[in-house]
Design a protein around this motif. Structure first.
Motif, PDB file in Angstrom:
ATOM      1  N   TYR A   1       3.337  -8.926  -3.569  1.00 17.56           N
ATOM      2  CA  TYR A   1       2.381  -9.670  -4.394  1.00 17.56           C
ATOM      3  C   TYR A   1       0.970  -9.572  -3.829  1.00 17.56           C
ATOM      4  O   TYR A   1       0.010  -9.272  -4.553  1.00 17.56           O
ATOM      5  CB  TYR A   1       2.833 -11.133  -4.469  1.00 17.56           C
ATOM      6  N   CYS A   2       0.827  -9.798  -2.539  1.00 18.14           N
ATOM      7  CA  CYS A   2      -0.501  -9.818  -1.934  1.00 18.14           C
ATOM      8  C   CYS A   2      -1.134  -8.423  -1.933  1.00 18.14           C
ATOM      9  O   CYS A   2      -2.314  -8.276  -2.234  1.00 18.14           O
ATOM     10  CB  CYS A   2      -0.429 -10.385  -0.513  1.00 18.14           C
ATOM     11  N   GLN A   3      -0.329  -7.406  -1.631  1.00 20.60           N
ATOM     12  CA  GLN A   3      -0.881  -6.045  -1.644  1.00 20.60           C
ATOM     13  C   GLN A   3      -1.313  -5.642  -3.048  1.00 20.60           C
ATOM     14  O   GLN A   3      -2.341  -5.014  -3.239  1.00 20.60           O
ATOM     15  CB  GLN A   3       0.153  -5.043  -1.091  1.00 20.60           C
TER      16      GLN A   3
ATOM     17  N   VAL B   1      -0.790 -10.335   5.174  1.00 16.52           N
ATOM     18  CA  VAL B   1      -1.148 -10.926   3.886  1.00 16.52           C
ATOM     19  C   VAL B   1      -2.382 -11.814   4.054  1.00 16.52           C
ATOM     20  O   VAL B   1      -2.740 -12.189   5.169  1.00 16.52           O
ATOM     21  CB  VAL B   1       0.026 -11.742   3.276  1.00 16.52           C
ATOM     22  N   CYS B   2      -3.039 -12.133   2.924  1.00 14.16           N
ATOM     23  CA  CYS B   2      -4.261 -12.931   2.983  1.00 14.16           C
ATOM     24  C   CYS B   2      -3.953 -14.392   3.329  1.00 14.16           C
ATOM     25  O   CYS B   2      -2.797 -14.799   3.353  1.00 14.16           O
ATOM     26  CB  CYS B   2      -5.011 -12.839   1.656  1.00 14.16           C
ATOM     27  N   GLN B   3      -4.996 -15.168   3.537  1.00 17.29           N
ATOM     28  CA  GLN B   3      -4.826 -16.551   3.988  1.00 17.29           C
ATOM     29  C   GLN B   3      -4.030 -17.409   3.005  1.00 17.29           C
ATOM     30  O   GLN B   3      -3.132 -18.145   3.402  1.00 17.29           O
ATOM     31  CB  GLN B   3      -6.204 -17.179   4.251  1.00 17.29           C
ATOM     32  N   SER B   4      -4.320 -17.290   1.708  1.00 19.99           N
ATOM     33  CA  SER B   4      -3.626 -18.152   0.753  1.00 19.99           C
ATOM     34  C   SER B   4      -2.159 -17.740   0.628  1.00 19.99           C
ATOM     35  O   SER B   4      -1.274 -18.579   0.457  1.00 19.99           O
ATOM     36  CB  SER B   4      -4.330 -18.139  -0.605  1.00 19.99           C
ATOM     37  N   CYS B   5      -1.868 -16.433   0.713  1.00 17.86           N
ATOM     38  CA  CYS B   5      -0.482 -15.986   0.684  1.00 17.86           C
ATOM     39  C   CYS B   5       0.249 -16.401   1.960  1.00 17.86           C
ATOM     40  O   CYS B   5       1.432 -16.712   1.936  1.00 17.86           O
ATOM     41  CB  CYS B   5      -0.393 -14.473   0.497  1.00 17.86           C
ATOM     42  N   GLN B   6      -0.474 -16.427   3.069  1.00 16.81           N
ATOM     43  CA  GLN B   6       0.117 -16.881   4.333  1.00 16.81           C
ATOM     44  C   GLN B   6       0.537 -18.350   4.222  1.00 16.81           C
ATOM     45  O   GLN B   6       1.613 -18.732   4.683  1.00 16.81           O
ATOM     46  CB  GLN B   6      -0.892 -16.686   5.474  1.00 16.81           C
TER      47      GLN B   6
ATOM     48  N   GLN C   1      -1.971  -7.759  -5.756  1.00 15.58           N
ATOM     49  CA  GLN C   1      -2.921  -8.643  -6.417  1.00 15.58           C
ATOM     50  C   GLN C   1      -4.170  -8.932  -5.590  1.00 15.58           C
ATOM     51  O   GLN C   1      -5.220  -9.251  -6.133  1.00 15.58           O
ATOM     52  CB  GLN C   1      -2.249  -9.974  -6.784  1.00 15.58           C
ATOM     53  N   HIS C   2      -4.039  -8.918  -4.288  1.00 12.44           N
ATOM     54  CA  HIS C   2      -5.176  -9.287  -3.434  1.00 12.44           C
ATOM     55  C   HIS C   2      -5.658  -8.113  -2.590  1.00 12.44           C
ATOM     56  O   HIS C   2      -6.497  -8.289  -1.715  1.00 12.44           O
ATOM     57  CB  HIS C   2      -4.803 -10.476  -2.523  1.00 12.44           C
ATOM     58  N   ARG C   3      -5.059  -6.954  -2.833  1.00 10.81           N
ATOM     59  CA  ARG C   3      -5.482  -5.733  -2.133  1.00 10.81           C
ATOM     60  C   ARG C   3      -5.444  -5.866  -0.612  1.00 10.81           C
ATOM     61  O   ARG C   3      -6.293  -5.342   0.086  1.00 10.81           O
ATOM     62  CB  ARG C   3      -6.907  -5.329  -2.562  1.00 10.81           C
TER      63      ARG C   3
HETATM   64 ZN   LIG Z   1      -2.710 -12.657  -0.974  1.00 14.70          ZN
END
Ligand SMILES: [Zn+2]
Length: 119
Positions: A22-24, A33-38, A26-28
């Motif tokens: 999802y993070c890769q 993973v990004c902070q919100s996905c973490q 949608q959030h590139r």
């Molecule tokens: Zn993310």
């Protein structure tokens, strides 16, 4: 206290795989993973550790006990809607096992946990 049951360990792994997809996508993000996905990931792992059904659990989507708080539930739904079909392509083994887990009937808990939905 976390379970070392293979079923639960696999479920932890499934969460990680799905959130990464999802993070890769949608959030590139690359690598981590990004902070919100973490934050979402930490929350999902915590819920799993505290799951009263443990290795007898069905999948979260089929569970009668709604243990996610509302905001997290929305986020996890969006994440799974994106990552679910992609799991079949990227990690078919985990996807198939997860599908089979979903056919389990939820067990009755000794002390029935009531949720707002079924009160
Ligand atoms: Zn993310």
């Amino acid at each position: 206290m976390s379970s070392n049951h293979p079923r639960i360990l696999r479920e932890h792994k499934t969460i990680d795989l799905m959130i990464r997809i999802y993070c890769q996508g949608q959030h590139r993000s690359e690598g981590a993973v990004c902070q919100s996905c973490q934050t979402l990931r930490d929350y999902a792992h915590l819920r799993l550790e505290k799951c009263p059904y443990q290795e007898k659990k069905t999948t979260c989507a089929n569970c009668p006990t709604h243990c996610y708080k509302k905001s997290m539930r929305e986020q996890v739904k969006i994440m799974m809607r994106y990552a679910g079909p992609r799991m079949m392509l990227q990690h078919p083994w985990y996807a198939i096992l997860h599908l089979i887990d979903g056919f389990r009937k939820p067990v009755e808990l000794p002390h029935k946990i009531k949720t707002q939905e079924n009160e």
